[in-house]
Design an enzyme around this catalytic site. Structure first.
Site, PDB file in Angstrom:
ATOM      1  N   ASP A  82       7.708  -6.928  -7.191  1.00 53.70           N
ATOM      2  CA  ASP A  82       8.941  -6.212  -6.917  1.00 53.70           C
ATOM      3  C   ASP A  82       9.979  -7.251  -6.455  1.00 53.70           C
ATOM      4  OD1 ASP A  82      10.663  -3.928  -6.231  1.00 53.70           O
ATOM      5  OD2 ASP A  82      10.193  -4.461  -4.160  1.00 53.70           O
ATOM      6  N   ASP A 132       6.686  -3.915  -1.607  1.00 47.02           N
ATOM      7  CA  ASP A 132       6.912  -3.593  -0.199  1.00 47.02           C
ATOM      8  C   ASP A 132       6.926  -2.100   0.083  1.00 47.02           C
ATOM      9  OD1 ASP A 132       9.456  -3.513  -1.686  1.00 47.02           O
ATOM     10  OD2 ASP A 132      10.320  -2.988   0.249  1.00 47.02           O
TER      11      ASP A 132
END
Length: 221
Positions: A14, A177
């Site tokens: 990400d 995250d």
């Protein structure tokens, strides 16, 4: 090498909240877009909890906070375009790499592991941000939230990455995250690794039960 990388042949990352802290620039663009509409600023602390589902959802949450109700489609479209215009002028002005990111990406690349970037950020902003940190050569494939018909937490982008590199999902690792990263990775058949310092709507990412958690990506290498 961290044990979670055992038998891994591809790592997908990400971007926002995992590799970079982009909230200062995102919040500035949100507040500028709201100001264009005569509305008060949202402020960085609120925006930090709204990031993760793409820019349209970010502006929808911002307008809902100001209005106390869901915005109509026309207003949302105006606000979103304003955000894109402001953010696009310099999406990395105040964005910073998290500690350990450079070391981890360099080491993984040097070991010959293919790396991919899978973010819900509009794809137009990916290259300028990577270029600002000289990271564009690290990734063999970059997907934004508008690259495919579906985005995280749907597993489609990760399945696309695995197919692109011809690597079985079970030999792939998703690093993120938020719960959306973990959900997408799990649904795609990837191993999952979380970092706790990013944006997860104010929730501990450990609650999403990733396969592993590291305080810094430097722990990977």
């Amino acid at each position: 090498m961290h044990p979670i990388l055992n038998d891994i042949r591809l790592v997908a990352f990400d971007l926002d909240g995992t590799l970079v802290d982009s909230v200062p620039d995102l919040a500035a663009a949100v507040d500028a877009a709201l100001a264009d509409l005569g509305m008060p600023p949202a402020g960085e602390p609120r925006v930090r909890d709204w990031v993760g589902n793409g820019s349209l959802k970010l502006m929808e949450r911002s307008l809902r906070d100001v209005l106390g109700r869901d915005p109509d489609a026309a207003l949302l479209a105006r606000a979103h375009q304003g955000f894109l215009d402001h953010y696009g002028r310099d999406p990395s002005a105040h964005t910073r790499l998290y500690p350990g990111v450079q070391e981890a990406l360099d080491a993984l690349r040097d070991r010959g592991l293919p790396l991919a970037l899978v973010t819900n950020k509009p794809s137009a902003f990916i290259a300028p941000i990577l270029a600002a940190f000289n990271l564009q050569a690290h990734f063999g494939l970059c997907l934004g939230g508008d690259s495919l018909a579906r985005k995280k937490p749907d597993p489609a982008p990760l399945r696309h990455v695995a197919a692109h590199f011809d690597v079985p999902p079970a030999a792939c690792l998703m690093v993120g995250d938020s719960r959306h990263d973990i959900e997408a990775g799990r649904a795609a058949g990837f191993r999952t690794l979380a970092v706790p310092y990013g944006y997860n709507h104010g929730e501990p990412v450990r609650d999403s039960a990733p396969d592993g958690v590291v305080e810094s990506l430097a722990e990977l290498v």
